[in-house]
Design a protein around this motif. Sequence first.
Motif, PDB file in Angstrom:
ATOM      1  N   THR A  82       2.151   0.433  -4.572  1.00 57.19           N
ATOM      2  CA  THR A  82       2.707   0.981  -3.334  1.00 57.19           C
ATOM      3  C   THR A  82       2.150   0.276  -2.102  1.00 57.19           C
ATOM      4  O   THR A  82       2.835   0.156  -1.085  1.00 57.19           O
ATOM      5  CB  THR A  82       2.424   2.485  -3.247  1.00 57.19           C
ATOM      6  N   GLU A  83       0.913  -0.186  -2.188  1.00 55.62           N
ATOM      7  CA  GLU A  83       0.332  -0.916  -1.046  1.00 55.62           C
ATOM      8  C   GLU A  83       1.100  -2.198  -0.777  1.00 55.62           C
ATOM      9  O   GLU A  83       1.236  -2.639   0.376  1.00 55.62           O
ATOM     10  CB  GLU A  83      -1.139  -1.237  -1.325  1.00 55.62           C
ATOM     11  N   GLU A  95      -1.912   8.353   1.773  1.00 57.43           N
ATOM     12  CA  GLU A  95      -1.488   9.525   2.549  1.00 57.43           C
ATOM     13  C   GLU A  95       0.020   9.547   2.809  1.00 57.43           C
ATOM     14  O   GLU A  95       0.571  10.562   3.260  1.00 57.43           O
ATOM     15  CB  GLU A  95      -2.242   9.597   3.884  1.00 57.43           C
ATOM     16  N   ASP A  96       0.704   8.416   2.572  1.00 60.91           N
ATOM     17  CA  ASP A  96       2.163   8.368   2.747  1.00 60.91           C
ATOM     18  C   ASP A  96       2.904   8.912   1.534  1.00 60.91           C
ATOM     19  O   ASP A  96       4.115   9.146   1.604  1.00 60.91           O
ATOM     20  CB  ASP A  96       2.622   6.920   2.980  1.00 60.91           C
ATOM     21  N   LEU A  97       2.188   9.105   0.435  1.00 63.96           N
ATOM     22  CA  LEU A  97       2.836   9.459  -0.824  1.00 63.96           C
ATOM     23  C   LEU A  97       2.792  10.955  -1.070  1.00 63.96           C
ATOM     24  O   LEU A  97       1.878  11.643  -0.616  1.00 63.96           O
ATOM     25  CB  LEU A  97       2.134   8.742  -1.985  1.00 63.96           C
ATOM     26  N   ILE A 127      12.772  -4.745  -3.786  1.00 60.56           N
ATOM     27  CA  ILE A 127      12.396  -3.375  -3.432  1.00 60.56           C
ATOM     28  C   ILE A 127      12.023  -3.344  -1.955  1.00 60.56           C
ATOM     29  O   ILE A 127      11.359  -4.249  -1.447  1.00 60.56           O
ATOM     30  CB  ILE A 127      11.236  -2.870  -4.323  1.00 60.56           C
ATOM     31  N   GLN A 128      12.498  -2.313  -1.266  1.00 61.02           N
ATOM     32  CA  GLN A 128      12.322  -2.257   0.185  1.00 61.02           C
ATOM     33  C   GLN A 128      10.954  -1.704   0.558  1.00 61.02           C
ATOM     34  O   GLN A 128      10.535  -0.652   0.081  1.00 61.02           O
ATOM     35  CB  GLN A 128      13.418  -1.421   0.826  1.00 61.02           C
ATOM     36  N   ALA A 129      10.285  -2.443   1.424  1.00 61.57           N
ATOM     37  CA  ALA A 129       8.977  -2.008   1.916  1.00 61.57           C
ATOM     38  C   ALA A 129       9.167  -0.977   3.031  1.00 61.57           C
ATOM     39  O   ALA A 129      10.273  -0.769   3.544  1.00 61.57           O
ATOM     40  CB  ALA A 129       8.186  -3.204   2.426  1.00 61.57           C
TER      41      ALA A 129
END
Length: 324
Positions: A60-61, A68-70, A112-114
């Motif tokens: 995810t990074e 904290e975004d997840l 995949i979109q960042a």
Amino acid sequence: MKELSREELLMQVDSLNRLNKELLHTIQESEHLEYGWTGNLGQWFWDCTTNEVEFNSLKTESIGYRKEDLPEKVPYQFFTDKIHPEDKEEVIRAMKEHMLNNIPMWEVKYRIQAKDGSWRVYQDRGRVTERDENGAPLFLKGIVFDVTKEEQEREQLAVKNKNLTTQIKVDTLTNLHTRSSIIVELAKCANKAKEKKYPLSVIFIKIDKYSKYEEEFGLLLSEEILKTTGQLIKSVIQEKYVAGRYRESVFLILLENALKDEAYKIAETVRQTVLETFFVIPNQVSVSGGITIYDPSETISEMIQKVSAKLEVAKKNGGNQIIQ
């Protein structure tokens, strides 16, 4: 935090047991694995019964999401929803094929979109490690790599190769085919004409007194004459026919499925257009030309000699004319 029912607790226990089992197995075999690719983002684990995914934070990074975004429990859709629309169908198809046990594993490459809206490229490989008594998948594991850099380098190489191919095929001065390229085109056209039994007309066009212009006006201005003549030829033949710079000031025009009358009309149009054009030198520029029809019984060299001889006749007659 709400209390879980007995069934929900049992489900969680089963899920943790499966995860612990796979983690232990992964740790044991990781000592023997050597990954040949760079960009390794680690392994992931998907419990189908809870739809929860455990993964290395690098996954995810790489696309800009911090812990904290997840959400507290990350579903598999967190990733699949971010797959590029053009890639998603193939990714889902491959996953379904494997989960139905039609293929031993899936391996897919997708964009995949960042978080910032940009796109990364992931190479993902996964397989089911546990199924229920009916064959339905219970647990999957896989490994993912960020191959964005490699894809960018591949695209850059493709552009370089395309540019190189263009340089080989296109004469940079006249924007027509190069000598080697037009000879290849001539061979292709001759083979097609022989196979399909249609006429092939060939025209040689030469700029009159070109060597004199080189001596009198120098390389830069004489090259401008070549450049302009190439542009004029291209404007006359449009996309219907093919032309190239055969040698220094000689142009070769190929007219597929065209008889000599059509070829003469094209050659005369080129001659007249050049004659009426103002060039960068004070002199009026003219061209001479020779025309022939390809005879399937002759070689390419014989055809070139035949049309060259007609061009020589036009030059000896004073130039500014087309010889059929």
